[in-house]
Scaffold this motif. Sequence first.
Motif, PDB file in Angstrom:
ATOM      1  N   LYS A 132      33.124  42.319  14.203  1.00  0.00           N
ATOM      2  CA  LYS A 132      32.894  43.614  13.951  1.00  0.00           C
ATOM      3  C   LYS A 132      31.327  43.849  13.502  1.00  0.00           C
ATOM      4  O   LYS A 132      30.871  44.805  14.134  1.00  0.00           O
ATOM      5  N   THR A 133      30.807  42.929  12.841  1.00  0.00           N
ATOM      6  CA  THR A 133      29.468  43.130  12.434  1.00  0.00           C
ATOM      7  C   THR A 133      28.433  42.912  13.758  1.00  0.00           C
ATOM      8  O   THR A 133      27.604  43.866  13.765  1.00  0.00           O
ATOM      9  N   CYS A 134      28.638  42.113  14.608  1.00  0.00           N
ATOM     10  CA  CYS A 134      27.991  42.174  15.731  1.00  0.00           C
ATOM     11  C   CYS A 134      27.986  43.197  16.565  1.00  0.00           C
ATOM     12  O   CYS A 134      26.775  43.912  17.011  1.00  0.00           O
ATOM     13  N   ALA A 135      29.188  44.123  16.598  1.00  0.00           N
ATOM     14  CA  ALA A 135      29.306  45.040  17.404  1.00  0.00           C
ATOM     15  C   ALA A 135      28.604  46.025  16.817  1.00  0.00           C
ATOM     16  O   ALA A 135      27.638  46.886  17.326  1.00  0.00           O
ATOM     17  N   ALA A 136      28.458  46.281  15.636  1.00  0.00           N
ATOM     18  CA  ALA A 136      27.791  47.435  14.747  1.00  0.00           C
ATOM     19  C   ALA A 136      26.452  47.186  14.666  1.00  0.00           C
ATOM     20  O   ALA A 136      25.755  48.176  14.862  1.00  0.00           O
ATOM     21  N   VAL A 137      25.938  45.926  14.311  1.00  0.00           N
ATOM     22  CA  VAL A 137      24.524  45.744  14.278  1.00  0.00           C
ATOM     23  C   VAL A 137      23.846  45.965  15.462  1.00  0.00           C
ATOM     24  O   VAL A 137      22.791  46.428  15.446  1.00  0.00           O
ATOM     25  N   TYR A 138      24.424  45.339  16.505  1.00  0.00           N
ATOM     26  CA  TYR A 138      23.736  45.368  17.924  1.00  0.00           C
ATOM     27  C   TYR A 138      23.725  46.590  18.429  1.00  0.00           C
ATOM     28  O   TYR A 138      22.817  47.062  19.199  1.00  0.00           O
ATOM     29  N   SER A 139      24.664  47.468  18.249  1.00  0.00           N
ATOM     30  CA  SER A 139      24.773  48.960  18.596  1.00  0.00           C
ATOM     31  C   SER A 139      23.754  49.629  17.898  1.00  0.00           C
ATOM     32  O   SER A 139      22.883  50.593  18.376  1.00  0.00           O
ATOM     33  N   ALA A 140      23.582  49.540  16.574  1.00  0.00           N
ATOM     34  CA  ALA A 140      22.501  50.151  15.839  1.00  0.00           C
ATOM     35  C   ALA A 140      21.164  49.705  16.109  1.00  0.00           C
ATOM     36  O   ALA A 140      20.097  50.586  16.323  1.00  0.00           O
ATOM     37  N   PHE A 141      21.054  48.353  16.454  1.00  0.00           N
ATOM     38  CA  PHE A 141      19.535  47.948  17.016  1.00  0.00           C
ATOM     39  C   PHE A 141      19.346  48.735  18.243  1.00  0.00           C
ATOM     40  O   PHE A 141      17.985  48.807  18.491  1.00  0.00           O
ATOM     41  N   ALA A 142      20.341  48.765  19.306  1.00  0.00           N
ATOM     42  CA  ALA A 142      20.121  49.419  20.467  1.00  0.00           C
ATOM     43  C   ALA A 142      19.426  51.002  20.158  1.00  0.00           C
ATOM     44  O   ALA A 142      18.612  51.275  20.835  1.00  0.00           O
ATOM     45  N   ALA A 143      20.122  51.656  19.488  1.00  0.00           N
ATOM     46  CA  ALA A 143      19.883  52.965  18.961  1.00  0.00           C
ATOM     47  C   ALA A 143      18.604  53.258  18.549  1.00  0.00           C
ATOM     48  O   ALA A 143      17.569  53.920  18.651  1.00  0.00           O
ATOM     49  N   VAL A 144      18.002  52.229  17.738  1.00  0.00           N
ATOM     50  CA  VAL A 144      16.630  52.091  17.083  1.00  0.00           C
ATOM     51  C   VAL A 144      15.513  51.815  18.256  1.00  0.00           C
ATOM     52  O   VAL A 144      14.528  52.371  18.228  1.00  0.00           O
ATOM     53  N   CYS A 145      15.945  50.917  19.217  1.00  0.00           N
ATOM     54  CA  CYS A 145      15.133  50.530  20.157  1.00  0.00           C
ATOM     55  C   CYS A 145      14.777  51.878  21.051  1.00  0.00           C
ATOM     56  O   CYS A 145      13.795  52.108  21.658  1.00  0.00           O
ATOM     57  N   ASN A 146      15.892  52.594  21.211  1.00  0.00           N
ATOM     58  CA  ASN A 146      15.767  53.662  21.955  1.00  0.00           C
ATOM     59  C   ASN A 146      15.058  55.039  21.158  1.00  0.00           C
ATOM     60  O   ASN A 146      14.218  55.843  21.794  1.00  0.00           O
ATOM     61  N   ALA A 147      14.810  55.087  19.974  1.00  0.00           N
ATOM     62  CA  ALA A 147      14.381  55.929  19.211  1.00  0.00           C
ATOM     63  C   ALA A 147      12.763  55.540  18.960  1.00  0.00           C
ATOM     64  O   ALA A 147      11.948  56.494  18.933  1.00  0.00           O
ATOM     65  N   VAL A 148      12.559  54.413  18.714  1.00  0.00           N
ATOM     66  CA  VAL A 148      11.174  53.999  18.682  1.00  0.00           C
ATOM     67  C   VAL A 148      10.842  52.914  19.330  1.00  0.00           C
ATOM     68  O   VAL A 148      11.709  52.156  19.803  1.00  0.00           O
TER      69      VAL A 148
END
Length: 219
Positions: A132-148
Amino acid sequence: MGWWITLAVLAAIVLLFLLPVTVTVEARQPGNIRAKIGYLFFSFQFPKEQKKKKKTGSQKQPSTQEEPEENAFGKLLKDRPLSETATLLKNLLQQVGKAVRLILKNVKVTHLCFDMAVAGEDAADTAVQYGKTCAAVYSAFAAVCNAVKVTGIREFAIIPDFAEGAKTRFYLAARIRVKLFILLAAGVGFLARFLITTTKQKMTMASGQTTQEKAVQSK
């Protein structure tokens, strides 16, 4: 000679606007977050180190309860109709969103380091929590990479910790840079758009009230 001095001053001012504001962030669990904002030779650390004051038993100050002062935002919304307040807040959020998008487009994240160990009550629970943690963290990291813009990732790892009595822990460090010119442009643009939009809406509401009053008087 005077032209050269003027050009040199202008060049120095332009250079100051183009230099970046750097924010260094470091976070550890639980709740240990430190940030340092730097520009040129100036820096500001958050939170500040609080100096302990020595308490003396002979000097006791009577406790007085002071009424909290009304802040600027409260004064702005005071004695306003609910519809006008809602419209004002809507415009404020819209213009803040535009300013934030402008800043995010020009933000650069470097020296990123993220290390996390996931632990559960037992081995089975650790495996579930790890997924669960991997799914949440990597999804959040992908969103950050798309934003900045994220460059120079030093470490990004999530591991399960099956040791008995282990607890989930993490470490995060990053350096965020954005040019001073972008911050000033976003702030000035936000104020200008907000004032223009608010003024137009006030004029529209005033003209609408005038029309209604004329219609009532004609009856």
